[in-house]
Design a protein around this motif. Sequence first.
Motif, PDB file in Angstrom:
ATOM      1  N   LEU A  96     -41.761 -23.470  44.660  1.00  0.00           N
ATOM      2  CA  LEU A  96     -42.402 -22.237  44.202  1.00  0.00           C
ATOM      3  C   LEU A  96     -42.507 -22.301  42.680  1.00  0.00           C
ATOM      4  N   ALA A  97     -43.715 -22.074  42.164  1.00  0.00           N
ATOM      5  CA  ALA A  97     -43.933 -22.142  40.721  1.00  0.00           C
ATOM      6  C   ALA A  97     -44.269 -20.769  40.143  1.00  0.00           C
ATOM      7  N   SER A  98     -43.848 -19.717  40.798  1.00  0.00           N
ATOM      8  CA  SER A  98     -44.271 -18.359  40.476  1.00  0.00           C
ATOM      9  C   SER A  98     -43.855 -17.919  39.078  1.00  0.00           C
ATOM     10  N   ALA A  99     -44.674 -17.005  38.525  1.00  0.00           N
ATOM     11  CA  ALA A  99     -44.327 -16.370  37.258  1.00  0.00           C
ATOM     12  C   ALA A  99     -43.449 -15.149  37.480  1.00  0.00           C
ATOM     13  N   ALA A 100     -43.446 -14.620  38.690  1.00  0.00           N
ATOM     14  CA  ALA A 100     -42.657 -13.436  39.016  1.00  0.00           C
ATOM     15  C   ALA A 100     -42.355 -13.448  40.513  1.00  0.00           C
ATOM     16  N   GLU A 101     -41.146 -13.060  40.867  1.00  0.00           N
ATOM     17  CA  GLU A 101     -40.737 -12.958  42.263  1.00  0.00           C
ATOM     18  C   GLU A 101     -39.658 -11.892  42.372  1.00  0.00           C
ATOM     19  N   ALA A 102     -39.357 -11.506  43.610  1.00  0.00           N
ATOM     20  CA  ALA A 102     -38.224 -10.609  43.875  1.00  0.00           C
ATOM     21  C   ALA A 102     -37.230 -11.352  44.760  1.00  0.00           C
ATOM     22  N   CYS A 103     -37.359 -11.200  46.070  1.00  0.00           N
ATOM     23  CA  CYS A 103     -36.510 -11.928  47.023  1.00  0.00           C
ATOM     24  C   CYS A 103     -37.452 -12.586  48.022  1.00  0.00           C
ATOM     25  N   PRO A 104     -38.054 -13.710  47.662  1.00  0.00           N
ATOM     26  CA  PRO A 104     -39.149 -14.284  48.458  1.00  0.00           C
ATOM     27  C   PRO A 104     -38.725 -14.680  49.866  1.00  0.00           C
ATOM     28  N   MET A 105     -39.450 -14.170  50.853  1.00  0.00           N
ATOM     29  CA  MET A 105     -39.170 -14.556  52.230  1.00  0.00           C
ATOM     30  C   MET A 105     -39.423 -16.042  52.444  1.00  0.00           C
ATOM     31  N   ALA A 106     -40.444 -16.591  51.781  1.00  0.00           N
ATOM     32  CA  ALA A 106     -40.726 -18.026  51.929  1.00  0.00           C
ATOM     33  C   ALA A 106     -39.524 -18.865  51.523  1.00  0.00           C
ATOM     34  N   LEU A 107     -38.850 -18.439  50.473  1.00  0.00           N
ATOM     35  CA  LEU A 107     -37.664 -19.145  49.996  1.00  0.00           C
ATOM     36  C   LEU A 107     -36.557 -19.102  51.045  1.00  0.00           C
ATOM     37  N   LEU A 108     -36.308 -17.929  51.590  1.00  0.00           N
ATOM     38  CA  LEU A 108     -35.257 -17.777  52.596  1.00  0.00           C
ATOM     39  C   LEU A 108     -35.600 -18.547  53.876  1.00  0.00           C
ATOM     40  N   GLN A 109     -36.866 -18.507  54.272  1.00  0.00           N
ATOM     41  CA  GLN A 109     -37.277 -19.213  55.486  1.00  0.00           C
ATOM     42  C   GLN A 109     -37.104 -20.723  55.329  1.00  0.00           C
TER      43      GLN A 109
END
Length: 369
Positions: free
Chosen positions: A273-286
């Motif tokens: 993930l190269a995002s400039a902003a995130e919270a609690c990404p479901m993609a990350l957890l999955q």
Amino acid sequence: MTLRVLQLLTQARGGPVDHAVDLALELAALGHDSHLAGPPGPHLDRAAVGGVRTHRLVVRRGVDAVGLRSAAALLGDVRPDLLHLQDRRAGLVGRALARWRGLPAVYTLHGVPDQLAGLVPGNLPMAPARRRDRLAYLTGERLLAATPRTAVVTPCEALSAYARREVGLPPTRVRTVPNGVGRAWLDAPVPGPRRTGVAAAWLGVMEPVKRVPELVRAAARVPDLDLHLVGDGPERARVESAVAGAGSADRVRLLGFRPDPVTHLRAADLLVLASAAEACPMALLQAMASGLPVVATRVGGVPEIVRDGIDGLLVDAGSEDQLVTALRTLSADAALRARMGAAARRRVIERFTAERCARALLAVYEEVG
């Protein structure tokens, strides 16, 4: 005590949708009368298979009198004990209806508009915040949160800090409850070593905040690394242009939106993930639940999930060189990927399951009820 919980969505894809479905399934598994309403799509079908009562509800942008009437009629039909609102439009409509019906309501603040992204600790600014943006999103949210018998839930401490400091919500109205992955992600076996070569997966909606063109350019600098892009969105044309410009078309697969991305995650060796902003990404957890190590930017709530050097590698947002170095490190070391992937899966099992999330939310429901 059994509760009848009605969750409202106004969007059909994205992290909040995945979260709402997993939560609805978990509430049903825990013996509650779980309802999910939103626009038609595979997310409703997945919830229905697991014993959730689903309802088609379309509330469009702007003043949607038809959508409002449909939502009001649904409340009359379901007669929930509590409303849980899972996106910004649902939070606006749902809290107005909850006040009218005298119902308790919980709103999950999953993220902020791009114009306010820089107000969340750790995020990069995405666009200048205009006065009307502050009025609509800060003052508006502060007024909505004052609705009796309501609470605002955030999935990470970074967003809780934003809600308190920038929106001005009293600490007693804000609860931090991290997202969690459903049982299906944890029950399925994690595959062993796969084919030769290394593949990095990206999962999400192609929006400017996700910085997918930048990711494409970084991945092109890592020899023999394939990139699987699972998702679609308004940035698709820019992503395709980046692929052509980087000369990496033979190593990039644009797979489009997939309602069930598990197969594609398990065909990869790592998530990026190269995002400039995130919270609690479901993609990350999955991905972590699937046993994948991650390369992610150090933004928002991501450092609350990923332990740098243990579950994956964190880099500064906007630094292509750091992103390239991290991708090279993981792609070149299968043993490191295996070790970090196993740690990532343990991390999710211990702290980020839908059951853990549901039980914490049930405590919030009791508080506002």
